[in-house]
Design a protein around this motif. Structure first.
Motif, PDB file in Angstrom:
ATOM      1  N   SER A   9      38.521  52.354  47.523  1.00 55.91           N
ATOM      2  CA  SER A   9      38.895  51.333  48.526  1.00 55.91           C
ATOM      3  C   SER A   9      37.840  51.173  49.614  1.00 55.91           C
ATOM      4  CB  SER A   9      40.244  51.688  49.162  1.00 55.91           C
ATOM      5  OG  SER A   9      40.141  52.885  49.906  1.00 55.91           O
ATOM      6  N   THR A  10      36.999  52.185  49.814  1.00 59.67           N
ATOM      7  CA  THR A  10      36.028  52.117  50.915  1.00 59.67           C
ATOM      8  C   THR A  10      34.739  51.398  50.515  1.00 59.67           C
ATOM      9  OG1 THR A  10      35.318  54.320  50.234  1.00 59.67           O
ATOM     10  CG2 THR A  10      36.846  54.186  52.091  1.00 59.67           C
ATOM     11  N   GLY A  11      34.614  51.017  49.251  1.00 54.80           N
ATOM     12  CA  GLY A  11      33.392  50.334  48.804  1.00 54.80           C
ATOM     13  C   GLY A  11      33.476  48.833  49.015  1.00 54.80           C
ATOM     14  N   SER A  12      32.465  48.160  48.517  1.00 56.64           N
ATOM     15  CA  SER A  12      32.376  46.711  48.682  1.00 56.64           C
ATOM     16  C   SER A  12      33.558  46.005  47.999  1.00 56.64           C
ATOM     17  CB  SER A  12      31.021  46.269  48.105  1.00 56.64           C
ATOM     18  OG  SER A  12      30.986  44.922  47.868  1.00 56.64           O
ATOM     19  N   ILE A  13      33.846  46.354  46.749  1.00 57.15           N
ATOM     20  CA  ILE A  13      34.989  45.741  46.040  1.00 57.15           C
ATOM     21  C   ILE A  13      36.300  46.189  46.674  1.00 57.15           C
ATOM     22  CG2 ILE A  13      36.278  45.753  43.850  1.00 57.15           C
ATOM     23  CD1 ILE A  13      33.857  43.990  43.647  1.00 57.15           C
ATOM     24  N   SER A  97      40.426  49.276  39.816  1.00 59.64           N
ATOM     25  CA  SER A  97      39.403  50.267  39.464  1.00 59.64           C
ATOM     26  C   SER A  97      38.083  49.819  40.087  1.00 59.64           C
ATOM     27  CB  SER A  97      39.323  50.346  37.936  1.00 59.64           C
ATOM     28  OG  SER A  97      38.151  50.988  37.527  1.00 59.64           O
ATOM     29  N   ALA A  98      37.735  50.434  41.238  1.00 55.73           N
ATOM     30  CA  ALA A  98      36.543  49.982  41.979  1.00 55.73           C
ATOM     31  C   ALA A  98      35.688  51.141  42.463  1.00 55.73           C
ATOM     32  CB  ALA A  98      36.965  49.098  43.149  1.00 55.73           C
ATOM     33  N   ILE A  99      35.777  52.258  41.734  1.00 51.37           N
ATOM     34  CA  ILE A  99      34.828  53.358  41.988  1.00 51.37           C
ATOM     35  C   ILE A  99      33.510  52.919  41.363  1.00 51.37           C
ATOM     36  CG2 ILE A  99      34.305  55.766  41.333  1.00 51.37           C
ATOM     37  CD1 ILE A  99      37.320  56.334  41.543  1.00 51.37           C
ATOM     38  N   ALA A 121      36.884  46.413  38.098  1.00 50.85           N
ATOM     39  CA  ALA A 121      35.557  46.017  38.579  1.00 50.85           C
ATOM     40  C   ALA A 121      34.527  47.026  38.089  1.00 50.85           C
ATOM     41  CB  ALA A 121      35.544  45.990  40.106  1.00 50.85           C
ATOM     42  N   ASN A 122      34.945  48.276  38.002  1.00 44.24           N
ATOM     43  CA  ASN A 122      34.087  49.417  37.649  1.00 44.24           C
ATOM     44  C   ASN A 122      33.705  49.321  36.160  1.00 44.24           C
ATOM     45  OD1 ASN A 122      34.823  53.009  37.507  1.00 44.24           O
ATOM     46  ND2 ASN A 122      32.874  51.980  37.650  1.00 44.24           N
ATOM     47  N   LYS A 123      32.564  48.616  35.911  1.00 41.88           N
ATOM     48  CA  LYS A 123      32.203  48.292  34.529  1.00 41.88           C
ATOM     49  C   LYS A 123      31.671  49.483  33.742  1.00 41.88           C
ATOM     50  CE  LYS A 123      29.459  45.592  36.750  1.00 41.88           C
ATOM     51  NZ  LYS A 123      28.740  44.376  37.100  1.00 41.88           N
ATOM     52  N   ILE A 147      37.708  42.026  36.757  1.00 40.53           N
ATOM     53  CA  ILE A 147      37.421  41.627  38.139  1.00 40.53           C
ATOM     54  C   ILE A 147      35.963  41.208  38.281  1.00 40.53           C
ATOM     55  CG2 ILE A 147      37.122  42.561  40.483  1.00 40.53           C
ATOM     56  CD1 ILE A 147      39.777  43.959  40.218  1.00 40.53           C
ATOM     57  N   ASP A 148      35.086  41.828  37.492  1.00 39.00           N
ATOM     58  CA  ASP A 148      33.671  41.446  37.511  1.00 39.00           C
ATOM     59  C   ASP A 148      33.605  39.912  37.442  1.00 39.00           C
ATOM     60  OD1 ASP A 148      31.075  42.175  37.621  1.00 39.00           O
ATOM     61  OD2 ASP A 148      30.997  43.134  35.659  1.00 39.00           O
ATOM     62  N   SER A 149      32.802  39.276  38.299  1.00 39.76           N
ATOM     63  CA  SER A 149      32.898  37.812  38.429  1.00 39.76           C
ATOM     64  C   SER A 149      32.614  37.093  37.118  1.00 39.76           C
ATOM     65  CB  SER A 149      31.955  37.317  39.527  1.00 39.76           C
ATOM     66  OG  SER A 149      30.644  37.716  39.247  1.00 39.76           O
TER      67      SER A 149
HETATM   68  N1  LIG Z   1      30.169  44.887  44.737  1.00 39.18           N
HETATM   69  C1  LIG Z   1      30.351  43.884  43.929  1.00 39.18           C
HETATM   70  O1  LIG Z   1      30.244  42.711  44.341  1.00 39.18           O
HETATM   71  C2  LIG Z   1      30.689  44.124  42.480  1.00 39.18           C
HETATM   72  C3  LIG Z   1      30.835  43.022  41.622  1.00 39.18           C
HETATM   73  C4  LIG Z   1      31.208  43.243  40.311  1.00 39.18           C
HETATM   74  C5  LIG Z   1      31.413  44.532  39.848  1.00 39.18           C
HETATM   75  N2  LIG Z   1      31.235  45.583  40.695  1.00 39.18           N
HETATM   76  C6  LIG Z   1      31.438  46.950  40.175  1.00 39.18           C
HETATM   77  O2  LIG Z   1      32.463  47.552  40.951  1.00 39.18           O
HETATM   78  C7  LIG Z   1      32.198  48.952  41.117  1.00 39.18           C
HETATM   79  C8  LIG Z   1      32.153  49.258  42.629  1.00 39.18           C
HETATM   80  O3  LIG Z   1      31.034  48.582  43.178  1.00 39.18           O
HETATM   81  P1  LIG Z   1      30.810  48.499  44.755  1.00 39.18           P
HETATM   82  O4  LIG Z   1      29.677  47.592  44.944  1.00 39.18           O
HETATM   83  O5  LIG Z   1      32.118  48.233  45.424  1.00 39.18           O
HETATM   84  O6  LIG Z   1      30.335  50.017  45.036  1.00 39.18           O
HETATM   85  P2  LIG Z   1      30.285  50.763  46.447  1.00 39.18           P
HETATM   86  O7  LIG Z   1      30.289  49.782  47.566  1.00 39.18           O
HETATM   87  O8  LIG Z   1      29.172  51.733  46.347  1.00 39.18           O
HETATM   88  O9  LIG Z   1      31.688  51.545  46.480  1.00 39.18           O
HETATM   89  C9  LIG Z   1      31.975  52.546  45.561  1.00 39.18           C
HETATM   90  C10 LIG Z   1      33.328  53.166  45.827  1.00 39.18           C
HETATM   91  O10 LIG Z   1      33.476  54.301  44.942  1.00 39.18           O
HETATM   92  C11 LIG Z   1      33.701  55.482  45.753  1.00 39.18           C
HETATM   93  N3  LIG Z   1      33.068  56.616  45.082  1.00 39.18           N
HETATM   94  C12 LIG Z   1      31.744  56.865  44.958  1.00 39.18           C
HETATM   95  N4  LIG Z   1      31.539  57.998  44.251  1.00 39.18           N
HETATM   96  C13 LIG Z   1      32.770  58.478  43.959  1.00 39.18           C
HETATM   97  C14 LIG Z   1      33.221  59.630  43.272  1.00 39.18           C
HETATM   98  N5  LIG Z   1      32.369  60.530  42.737  1.00 39.18           N
HETATM   99  N6  LIG Z   1      34.548  59.822  43.133  1.00 39.18           N
HETATM  100  C15 LIG Z   1      35.430  58.942  43.660  1.00 39.18           C
HETATM  101  N7  LIG Z   1      35.068  57.835  44.337  1.00 39.18           N
HETATM  102  C16 LIG Z   1      33.743  57.603  44.473  1.00 39.18           C
HETATM  103  C17 LIG Z   1      33.052  55.165  47.080  1.00 39.18           C
HETATM  104  O11 LIG Z   1      33.547  56.010  48.114  1.00 39.18           O
HETATM  105  P3  LIG Z   1      32.684  56.233  49.486  1.00 39.18           P
HETATM  106  O12 LIG Z   1      32.729  54.924  50.203  1.00 39.18           O
HETATM  107  O13 LIG Z   1      33.452  57.288  50.155  1.00 39.18           O
HETATM  108  O14 LIG Z   1      31.316  56.621  49.044  1.00 39.18           O
HETATM  109  C18 LIG Z   1      33.490  53.705  47.250  1.00 39.18           C
HETATM  110  O15 LIG Z   1      34.834  53.640  47.631  1.00 39.18           O
HETATM  111  C19 LIG Z   1      30.875  49.213  40.394  1.00 39.18           C
HETATM  112  O16 LIG Z   1      31.135  49.688  39.119  1.00 39.18           O
HETATM  113  C20 LIG Z   1      30.212  47.849  40.317  1.00 39.18           C
HETATM  114  O17 LIG Z   1      29.374  47.708  39.192  1.00 39.18           O
HETATM  115  C21 LIG Z   1      30.878  45.409  41.995  1.00 39.18           C
END
Ligand SMILES: NC(=O)c1ccc[n+]([C@@H]2O[C@H](COP(=O)([O-])OP(=O)(O)OC[C@H]3O[C@@H](n4cnc5c(N)ncnc54)[C@H](OP(=O)(O)O)[C@@H]3O)[C@@H](O)[C@H]2O)c1
Length: 383
Positions: A9-13, A97-99, A121-123, A147-149
């Protein structure tokens, strides 16, 4: 009312998902939230969304999380097992699923085995273990929603026909910051440059993956598993404006596409409200932008990632897991300033070239291949 578990939940997604939740009071209840280590943000989210349970993967951070949440009435958990427990518990009906990376595999599998609706989202887990995840979903009656766009765009466009009528999938990508860069400029690129994505605002790992086109490589395999389309019928076009997210071609030759601003909240919202479409007040696509839509062939010489995906995808078995793990390790080394940008290609290609592919019999085989690829990348860097 859907009861949500948001993994990452704390990440971008994760943050965009909570923004969607904020837009629909009364539609969703947040049952649980999880983070890797960012306890400050997790605590802020817990105070705003009142989940019953939160978990942080890094056990060393639990004391700090408890201190941040002093006086809060929910339950605070820590460790990977706790995250898997939240993904599977009966009280949540929908798991987001957004880890980032392979760390999401076991929690996402837990959610699927528990028969949840799972917005993915977590591909990376789908790339590593698509057939195992599909089998788990089928056995437990779980539903996977993309969820991936690009995959949301395929999913939405594909609804214009029957499943057997889908012939071809075209995924688009912006081309990233090096779309027009020379080989020399790419070799010299710093992480600050590589982290500047021209159209999307995302976490660090996927931003680097977008710069190498490894993100598209992962998405090719993801599309194969999600939509059952053969690799020769999955194409990639560079589309610098990031307005057309994907196109599908049907057996009669009709092509249907989904368009939208480069804003993940729309595909997240669609996955959350599916099969309904609701007005969440998201910014609308200014149609005048469509007058100049540009599509190009990707440069497969400067960006060998796409060929890694077609090769690993066709080889099957443990090959996609090796591609994914080698990439994760190479990106980590690049972000730690240990290798140059273009070395990421050599390391992924090197690991794939050295790997003896095995059939994907079970989870242990996948995890073994993942470990082997990471070690192989570290060995190549030491050599
Ligand atoms: N961002 C996008 O626009 C986007 C678009 C399409 C698909 N995706 C996919 O969605 C997924 C998340 O992307 P994101 O950009 O949101 O990544 P992100 O901003 O780096 O966030 C990742 C999340 O996973 C958590 N995390 C990291 N390592 C972990 C671990 N070992 N165990 C449990 N939780 C962990 C992080 O926690 P902390 O914050 O505490 O580090 C954070 O909540 C990826 O697989 C990415 O390919 C993202």
């Amino acid at each position: 009312m859907k009861s949500l578990c948001i993994l990452g939940s704390t990440g971008s997604i994760g943050a965009s998902t909570l923004d969607v939740v904020r837009r629909f009071p009364g539609h969703f209840r947040v049952r649980s939230l999880t983070a890797g280590s960012n306890v400050k943000k997790l605590a802020e989210q817990a105070r705003e969304f009142h989940p019953a349970r939160v978990a942080v993967a890094d056990q060393r951070k639990v004391k700090e999380l408890r201190a941040q949440l002093d006086g809060w009435r929910g339950e605070v958990l820590a460790g990977d097992e706790a995250i898997r427990e939240l993904a599977a518990e009966q009280e949540s009906t929908y798991v987001v699923s957004a880890i980032v990376g392979a760390a999401g595999l076991l929690p996402t599998l837990s959610a699927l085995k528990a028969g949840k609706l799972v917005g993915i989202a977590n591909k990376e887990p789908l790339v590593m273990a698509g057939p195992l995840m599909q089998a788990a979903a089928e056995a437990a009656g779980a539903t996977i929603l993309p969820i991936d766009s690009e995959h949301s765009a395929v999913f939405q466009s594909a609804r214009a026909g029957n499943r057997g009528e889908l012939r071809k999938v075209i995924l688009t990508c912006s081309g990233g910051p090096f779309r027009k860069a020379s080989q020399a400029a790419m070799a010299a690129a710093t992480k600050e440059v590589a982290l500047k994505h021209p159209t999307w605002n995302m976490g660090a790992k996927i931003t680097i993956d977008s710069a190498t086109l490894m993100n598209k490589a992962l998405e090719i395999v993801e599309a194969h598993f999600l939509f059952g389309v053969s690799y020769e019928n999955i194409h990639v076009w560079v589309h610098p404006q990031s307005i057309v997210h994907a196109l599908v071609e049907f057996t009669d030759g009709a092509v249907v596409a989904q368009l939208g601003l480069p804003d993940m909240r729309l595909p997240i919202q669609y996955a959350l409200t599916y099969p309904e479409r609701l007005d969440g007040g998201l910014p609308l696509l200014p149609l005048e932008r469509m007058a100049t839509l540009v599509f190009e062939e990707p440069d497969r010489r400067r960006f060998p990632s796409l060929d890694f995906a077609y090769g690993a995808g066709r080889a099957g078995g443990t090959a996609p897991a090796v591609m994914n793990a080698a990439n994760e390790e190479a990106v980590r080394l690049f972000l730690d300033d240990r290798v140059r940008f273009t070395r990421i290609f050599d390391l992924v290609g090197g690991a794939l070239g050295a790997h003896a592919v095995r059939p994907m019999d079970d989870l242990e085989t996948v995890l073994d291949a993942d470990r082997w690829a990471r070690e192989e990348v570290r060995r190549l860097v030491r050599a």
